[in-house]
Design an enzyme around this catalytic site. Structure first.
Site, mmCIF file in Angstrom:
data_model
loop_
_atom_site.group_PDB
_atom_site.id
_atom_site.type_symbol
_atom_site.label_atom_id
_atom_site.label_comp_id
_atom_site.label_asym_id
_atom_site.label_seq_id
_atom_site.Cartn_x
_atom_site.Cartn_y
_atom_site.Cartn_z
ATOM 1 N N LYS A 249 -27.797 -11.585 -33.753
ATOM 2 C CA LYS A 249 -26.652 -11.104 -34.355
ATOM 3 C C LYS A 249 -26.879 -10.148 -35.523
ATOM 4 C CE LYS A 249 -22.558 -13.127 -36.735
ATOM 5 N NZ LYS A 249 -21.775 -14.307 -37.065
ATOM 6 N N ASP A 254 -19.587 -10.018 -42.765
ATOM 7 C CA ASP A 254 -18.578 -10.546 -42.086
ATOM 8 C C ASP A 254 -17.427 -10.991 -43.281
ATOM 9 O OD1 ASP A 254 -17.088 -12.016 -40.456
ATOM 10 O OD2 ASP A 254 -18.520 -13.639 -40.148
ATOM 11 N N LYS A 261 -11.594 -14.571 -44.296
ATOM 12 C CA LYS A 261 -12.417 -15.820 -45.030
ATOM 13 C C LYS A 261 -11.825 -15.736 -46.423
ATOM 14 C CE LYS A 261 -16.979 -15.329 -42.718
ATOM 15 N NZ LYS A 261 -17.063 -16.739 -41.799
ATOM 16 N N ASP A 272 -25.065 -11.980 -42.403
ATOM 17 C CA ASP A 272 -24.736 -12.497 -41.094
ATOM 18 C C ASP A 272 -25.435 -11.578 -40.022
ATOM 19 O OD1 ASP A 272 -23.082 -14.275 -39.673
ATOM 20 O OD2 ASP A 272 -21.331 -12.915 -39.563
ATOM 21 N N GLU A 334 -16.403 -13.678 -34.523
ATOM 22 C CA GLU A 334 -16.773 -12.147 -34.128
ATOM 23 C C GLU A 334 -18.279 -12.113 -33.607
ATOM 24 O OE1 GLU A 334 -17.498 -13.237 -37.065
ATOM 25 O OE2 GLU A 334 -19.557 -12.489 -37.296
ATOM 26 N N ARG A 336 -19.805 -14.221 -31.482
ATOM 27 C CA ARG A 336 -20.042 -14.390 -30.029
ATOM 28 C C ARG A 336 -19.550 -13.239 -29.279
ATOM 29 N NH1 ARG A 336 -16.300 -19.554 -30.672
ATOM 30 N NH2 ARG A 336 -17.329 -19.413 -32.764
HETATM 31 N N1 BES Z 1 -20.860 -15.814 -39.696
HETATM 32 C C1 BES Z 1 -19.908 -16.842 -39.538
HETATM 33 C C2 BES Z 1 -20.620 -18.366 -39.586
HETATM 34 C C3 BES Z 1 -21.633 -18.716 -40.785
HETATM 35 C C4 BES Z 1 -20.820 -19.573 -41.654
HETATM 36 C C5 BES Z 1 -22.719 -18.171 -41.038
HETATM 37 C C6 BES Z 1 -21.505 -19.910 -42.701
HETATM 38 C C7 BES Z 1 -23.261 -18.570 -42.050
HETATM 39 C C8 BES Z 1 -22.853 -19.464 -42.945
HETATM 40 C C9 BES Z 1 -19.212 -16.766 -38.191
HETATM 41 O O1 BES Z 1 -18.721 -15.436 -37.843
HETATM 42 C C10 BES Z 1 -18.092 -17.346 -38.375
HETATM 43 O O2 BES Z 1 -17.061 -16.796 -39.216
HETATM 44 N N2 BES Z 1 -17.568 -18.485 -37.640
HETATM 45 C C11 BES Z 1 -16.498 -19.321 -37.778
HETATM 46 C C12 BES Z 1 -15.832 -19.582 -36.317
HETATM 47 C C13 BES Z 1 -14.656 -20.157 -36.415
HETATM 48 C C14 BES Z 1 -13.654 -19.174 -36.579
HETATM 49 C C15 BES Z 1 -14.330 -20.724 -34.780
HETATM 50 C C16 BES Z 1 -16.760 -20.618 -38.596
HETATM 51 O O3 BES Z 1 -17.916 -21.065 -38.688
HETATM 52 O O4 BES Z 1 -15.728 -20.942 -39.236
HETATM 53 ZN ZN ZN Z 2 -20.384 -13.975 -38.517
HETATM 54 ZN ZN ZN Z 3 -17.152 -14.749 -38.588
#
Ligand code: BES
Ligand code: ZN
Ligand code: ZN
Length: 483
Positions: A249, A254, A261, A272, A334, A336
């Site tokens: 990835k 992000d 966020k 990310d 995003e 995935r």
């Molecule tokens: N990049 C994030 C995941 C992440 C979180 C990486 C903390 C490193 C540290 C990912 O794209 C994300 O935002 N995932 C969401 C998924 C949810 C919306 C289903 C998450 O983990 O909250």
């Molecule tokens: Zn992400």
């Molecule tokens: Zn994300």
């Protein structure tokens, strides 16, 4: 950037302040050096050669000599950590030079780990800091010498190759998001691939469009920075008995998109792309080592997940590389989407096995903490092989389940799939989403959201991007090589 010079030779006999350490295993009953004052000091400090133990005495002004505890000889990760303790001690003694007088005491694997530990401990990312003056540099560790029998030289060199690859990945991850964009990151990867004589191609947004990377492009749509996908191929000389793909990835920032966020959660989201960086780091090792019998595809989809009038929307239905449609219910899920297209593309290359690496979910960090990555796989064989590789590389990986009864969570009313499941078990539903894009290939997914970034320094891990995954991925490829 690493400022400390590392050399595999005896140090010159000059006046530099020096700490010389000899490795001492915990189970070793005695040591030829353990006599006189050093024996007294060892008794005083109850030195037993445990990992983290170290003793040194001053022979002359600015000249110290001592023993470095390296733990039990069967604990092969110990040498990487012992290296950290050696560097720490050199700093405590304020010497310019650290000498590790290894002689014949280590196995080749231990020698490799020692060098990795030395280089990784002394790494720092200071591109944007004022350069140190000569005066500031005095009393600081500037050079390290590892003195070992010639039979260990290849192992020492291997350690340097490994550490430089991890540092390459760290540098990509630590580069600020004003610089590290998909175009920049793709260029860094391309230069490295070309340096090793690998085939490399960077697909731009038009080529991605042509090939149908609809999920990847939806993520990139809000950004002024165009999407990229790097595809490098290592082809061995002679017969290929196995084809592998590593997919990482590469979200260079992000923000979450419209499912934005909260401010604090956006901090560090330039990291990310650490999964992509880990794949490029592994490429650096495989490109240098050129293992036999195994063809390896390195695939890194890159994009920025931003907010703008052109951004992808909630409830929007998008179509991916393999024709499946996805309803977007959260633009922050995003990773995935990018990976789904990249995995389908990887499988199209005719590989037998594919592993993707991603900072995919906060849920995985909740489950396993900041030190351990979650490993999901549809194949027990591949899972066990990767767990074994990670153990060899001393990177913490733990198997996680794919749960059939959660299948319903990814059903959409209007499309083939939706991009998020329930909040509970979020790392599992994310992995299961990816599983919809790999066809019959053996596939594993490594969620590195926890260990890819550190908020503080810990042994040879620095704060910021850690380069996690580089060594386990390269080890896995090596385990698949023949001859
Ligand atoms: N990049 C994030 C995941 C992440 C979180 C990486 C903390 C490193 C540290 C990912 O794209 C994300 O935002 N995932 C969401 C998924 C949810 C919306 C289903 C998450 O983990 O909250
Ligand atoms: Zn992400
Ligand atoms: Zn994300």
């Amino acid at each position: 950037m690493t400022q400390v010079q590392l050399r595999f030779q005896a140090p010159p006999s000059d006046a530099a302040s020096t700490l010389t350490l000899l490795p001492f295993f915990h189970e070793t009953p005695s040591h030829p050096e353990m006599k006189g004052d050093l024996a007294l000091e060892a008794a005083r400090l109850r030195f037993e050669g445990k990992l983290g133990d170290a003793i040194a005495l001053s022979a002359n002004v600015g000249v110290f000599r001592g023993l470095l505890g390296v733990g039990k000889s069967e604990d092969h990760g110990a040498l990487r950590r012992a290296a950290y303790h050696a560097v720490r001690m050199a700093k405590e003694h304020k010497v310019q030079r650290l000498v590790l007088d290894v002689g014949d005491a280590l196995s080749p694997e231990q020698a490799t780990f020692l060098v990795e530990g030395l280089l990784l401990t002394t790494y720092s990312f200071d591109t944007y800091k004022k350069a140190k003056t000569e005066e500031e540099k005095t009393g600081q560790l500037q050079e390290i010498y590892v003195v070992a029998k010639p039979r260990l030289t290849p192992a020492l060199n291997e350690g340097r190759v490994h550490a430089e690859a991890v540092i390459f990945a760290r540098n990509l991850a630590n580069e600020q998001p004003g610089v590290c964009t998909p175009r920049w990151m793709a260029e860094q990867g391309k230069v490295r691939a070309e340096a090793h004589g690998l085939y490399v191609r960077v697909l731009d947004e038009e080529q991605l469009e042509e090939k149908g990377f609809g999920l990847h492009l939806a993520v990139a749509r809000a950004s002024d920075e165009p999407a990229r996908l790097l595809h490098a191929i290592y082809r061995p000389k002679g017969e290929v008995h196995r084809r592998l793909a590593l997919v990482g990835k590469g979200v260079t920032f992000d923000s979450g998109g419209y499912s934005i966020k909260p401010g604090d959660s956006m901090i560090d989201m330039h990291i990310d792309m650490a999964g992509g960086a880990a794949v490029l780091g592994a490429m650096d090792i495989i490109g240098a080592e050129k293992p036999a019998g195994v063809e390896v595809h390195f695939i890194v989809p890159m994009a920025e997940n931003m907010v703008s009038g052109s951004g992808y929307k909630i409830n929007e239905v998008i179509r991916g590389y393999n024709g499946k449609t996805v309803e977007v219910l959260n633009t922050d899920a995003e990773g995935r989407l990018l990976l789904a297209d990249a995995l389908a593309y990887a499988v199209d290359q005719g590989v037998d096995q594919v592993i993707d690496v991603a900072t995919l979910t906060g849920a995985c960090v909740v489950a396993l903490g900041n030190e351990t990555a979650g490993l999901f796989s549809s194949s027990e064989t591949l899972r066990d092989a990767f767990v074994h590789a990670a153990k060899t590389a001393d990177e913490a990986v733990w198997p996680m389940p794919l749960v059939e009864r959660m299948e319903g969570q990814l059903k959409s009313r209007v499309a083939d799939l939706k991009n998020v499941g329930s909040r509970w078990g979020g790392a599992i539903s994310a992995a299961m989403f990816l599983g919809k894009f790999v066809g019959d290939a053996q596939w594993a997914h490594l969620d590195i959201a926890g260990p890819s970034m550190a908020d503080k320094e810990w042994e040879y891990i620095c704060a910021g991007g850690t380069g996690f995954g580089v060594l386990a991925l390269a080890q896995w490829v090596r385990d698949n090589a023949q001859g």
